[in-house]
Design a protein around this motif. Structure first.
Motif, mmCIF file in Angstrom:
data_model
loop_
_atom_site.group_PDB
_atom_site.id
_atom_site.type_symbol
_atom_site.label_atom_id
_atom_site.label_comp_id
_atom_site.label_asym_id
_atom_site.label_seq_id
_atom_site.Cartn_x
_atom_site.Cartn_y
_atom_site.Cartn_z
ATOM 1 N N ASN A 1 -30.652 7.393 15.616
ATOM 2 C CA ASN A 1 -29.883 6.394 16.205
ATOM 3 C C ASN A 1 -30.050 5.060 15.526
ATOM 4 O OD1 ASN A 1 -29.128 4.808 18.339
ATOM 5 N ND2 ASN A 1 -31.482 4.673 19.157
ATOM 6 N N VAL A 2 -28.936 4.764 14.773
ATOM 7 C CA VAL A 2 -28.717 3.610 14.060
ATOM 8 C C VAL A 2 -28.733 2.362 14.796
ATOM 9 C CG1 VAL A 2 -27.361 2.736 12.197
ATOM 10 C CG2 VAL A 2 -27.795 5.023 12.197
ATOM 11 N N LEU A 3 -29.317 1.601 14.880
ATOM 12 C CA LEU A 3 -29.458 0.446 15.498
ATOM 13 C C LEU A 3 -28.393 -0.668 15.223
ATOM 14 C CD1 LEU A 3 -33.242 -0.464 15.665
ATOM 15 C CD2 LEU A 3 -31.834 0.511 17.620
ATOM 16 N N PRO A 4 -27.891 -1.656 16.190
ATOM 17 C CA PRO A 4 -26.941 -2.573 15.705
ATOM 18 C C PRO A 4 -27.381 -3.538 14.752
ATOM 19 C CG PRO A 4 -26.982 -2.291 18.047
ATOM 20 C CD PRO A 4 -28.149 -1.417 17.348
ATOM 21 N N ILE B 1 -36.328 8.953 11.788
ATOM 22 C CA ILE B 1 -35.787 9.911 12.763
ATOM 23 C C ILE B 1 -35.264 9.080 13.851
ATOM 24 C CG2 ILE B 1 -36.435 11.788 14.632
ATOM 25 C CD1 ILE B 1 -38.794 12.466 12.674
ATOM 26 N N GLU B 2 -35.973 8.160 14.394
ATOM 27 C CA GLU B 2 -35.346 7.381 15.826
ATOM 28 C C GLU B 2 -35.288 5.979 15.345
ATOM 29 O OE1 GLU B 2 -37.935 8.404 18.910
ATOM 30 O OE2 GLU B 2 -37.089 10.473 19.189
ATOM 31 N N LYS B 3 -34.241 5.534 16.093
ATOM 32 C CA LYS B 3 -34.275 3.941 15.804
ATOM 33 C C LYS B 3 -34.114 3.413 14.325
ATOM 34 C CE LYS B 3 -35.784 2.925 20.462
ATOM 35 N NZ LYS B 3 -36.593 2.358 21.253
ATOM 36 N N VAL B 4 -33.206 3.833 13.612
ATOM 37 C CA VAL B 4 -33.052 3.561 12.330
ATOM 38 C C VAL B 4 -32.104 1.991 12.199
ATOM 39 C CG1 VAL B 4 -32.267 4.323 10.149
ATOM 40 C CG2 VAL B 4 -32.805 5.901 11.647
#
Length: 525
Positions: free
Chosen positions: A172-175, A302-305
């Motif tokens: 999940n690539v963050l803005p 893994i999450e919130k990259v």
């Protein structure tokens, strides 16, 4: 940094401890590269011209060889690889003039050990070295030299779904958290296309030195050859030796001269240019290392990259704050730029950022006792901007510079902009707060300077013109008064006979300057 206006006038033996001589930047840079030379080797990439479908390099049987001989107008390469595709094995050879595709030969083998045997024989024939002893490679006259690279021999960019950067689908690539202008700046200073453009402008062959892959050891070897050339230049009758050593340099650091004969490096000016080129290469390598580190960090998440541009920005450890065009400081910088710009290469300011490098404040505070501070210009190659933001302005190997080996600044934009190397008309300039202290004035070139004379803190090569001192203003930055020129350059009668047209301000301690502002400029030559 609220500005405050005020008129200002110009102003190792026998077991005993021995004091080591300070190293010059040239030696320090070379030693730093050697010290960092042990790099993890990544998986090698099959040569882009190889016709094997879905092939890959077998184990580590892959090499890039280079040979330059100015006397015979030779400037050639040789690629040797063992390729595995399913259960088939091949040796791939490609050779020719640097900058051209050249000729090639693909030979199939039933077993991998037969392909390896053929690879090792070809390597021995071309280099006079054994593949198993390549860690102790020795260059031989008339033979090819091994070019050391790190990881994949691939000058291309990995492209996936997020700004051309590899990212797992499940992540999940963050803005991006940066404003639009800062996003654009970070993308530019880490751009592979920009790095390749800079290398090509220096006649470097990016196929032999893929981005971020030329090893630090190989760059250090280039410095070594330049030292040999400098020594040979001081000897009589060294023309043949200079030709031989120039061939060695271009063999070590591959250049693309097309069908032209490679030139002989036979003047101090050319040596200095090549030193600068190697420093640019080292800075590109640093930027690429930062980039690869952020990519690796992303792969492990893994999450919130964090967004890739945020990751690159974080890797700089440098805060960039976009200045609003309505602020007084922006207007002061704009006036400083326009008043001291020349008719040629007149810049158009696109954006200005306030710069705060993570560790620079503490280092700069060592000079709190020094007064006489000025906001001065420093122009540079856009390919080294990421490295400067990461490491600060460093003492470069200007042993042939007009004012010796130090960090050069100017009070006129038109002087520093001459050192700006833009990408697609976009360049970068810095404004630094420089603690000049007591200035030592010179009006003639002095290549030998490595420090300010005793009792002085800086050297100023006085130009025959200088921004009108009566127009100077003083601003306050973190409690210190800093002079900022605001007037156009006017003649200085007392320095009418100076060999310098425009003034150059030199410091010989990196701690005496602090980056304060970065300007993104548009240049239309």
């Amino acid at each position: 940094m609220a500005p405050k206006r005020r008129a200002a006038s110009a102003a190792k033996a026998g077991g005993k401890k021995v004091k080591e001589e300070p190293k010059d930047a040239f030696t320090s840079a070379k030693e730093a590269l050697l010290a960092a030379g042990q790099q993890a080797k990544g998986k090698r990439k099959m040569d882009e011209h190889c016709s094997v479908s879905s092939g890959e390099v077998y184990e580590d049987y892959d090499c890039m060889l280079n040979q330059t001989n100015i006397g015979h107008n030779n400037n050639k390469f040789y690629v040797i690889q063992v390729i595995q595709a399913n259960n088939s094995y091949y040796t791939w050879n490609r050779w020719g003039r640097v900058g051209e595709m050249g000729q090639n030969k693909l030979t199939p083998f039933a077993k991998p050990d037969l392909a390896v045997k053929d690879f090792e024989k070809k390597f021995k024939d071309k280099t006079k070295n054994s593949w198993g002893e390549r860690a102790n490679f020795v260059s031989h006259p008339g033979k090819y030299t091994l070019i050391e690279v790190d990881g994949e021999q691939d000058a291309e960019v990995k492209v996936d779904t997020v700004d051309g950067r590899a990212a797992k689908v499940s992540q999940n690539v963050l803005p991006c958290t940066l404003d639009g202008a800062t996003q654009k700046l970070i993308k530019l200073i880490f751009s592979n296309d920009m790095f390749k453009e800079a290398m090509e402008c220096m006649n470097l062959d990016i196929k032999k030195m893929p981005l971020g892959k030329l090893s630090k050891v190989q760059i250090a070897k280039g410095f070594d050859v330049l030292e040999e050339i400098e020594a040979a230049m001081n000897q009589k009758g060294g023309k043949g030796r200079l030709e031989e050593l120039s061939s060695k340099f271009f063999t070590t650091i591959p250049h693309n001269f097309g069908r032209n004969r490679p030139p002989t490096i036979n003047t101090k000016e050319i040596v200095e240019q090549k030193k600068e080129m190697l420093m640019v290469l080292a800075d590109i390598e640093l930027a690429q290392t930062l980039k690869s580190e952020t990519e690796k960090a992303q792969e492990e998440m893994i999450e919130k990259v964090p967004h890739p541009i945020d990751q690159d920005y974080i890797s700089l450890k440098c805060k960039l704050s976009l200045l609003a065009k309505s602020t007084e400081m922006y207007k002061i910088i704009e006036k400083y730029t326009m008043a001291t710009a020349g008719d040629y290469r007149k810049p158009k300011i696109v954006n200005v950022w306030e710069v705060d490098r993570e560790t620079e404040g503490g280092r700069f505070s060592e000079n709190d006792s020094l007064e006489n501070r000025r906001l001065l210009w420093h122009g540079t190659n856009i390919a080294v901007v990421a490295a400067i933001l990461k490491s600060g302005l460093r003492i470069m190997p200007h042993s042939g510079g007009r004012v010796g080996s130090g960090i050069y600044f100017a009070s006129e934009n038109s002087k520093s902009i001459g050192y700006v190397r833009p990408s697609k008309n976009t360049g970068v300039m810095f404004l630094s707060e420089v603690a000049l202290g007591k200035e030592f004035t010179i009006t003639k070139d002095d290549h030998t300077l490595k420090k300010a004379p005793a009792g002085y803190d800086s050297v100023v090569a006085r130009g025959s013109v200088e921004p009108d001192p009566s127009k100077d203003i003083v601003i306050t930055i973190e409690g210190k008064e800093v002079t900022v020129p605001q007037g156009k350059a006017i003649k200085q009668p007392q320095y009418a006979k100076s060999s310098f047209c425009q003034s150059e301000y030199l410091i010989y301690k990196e701690s005496q300057c602090r980056l304060r502002y970065l300007l993104e400029i548009e240049i239309n030559d």
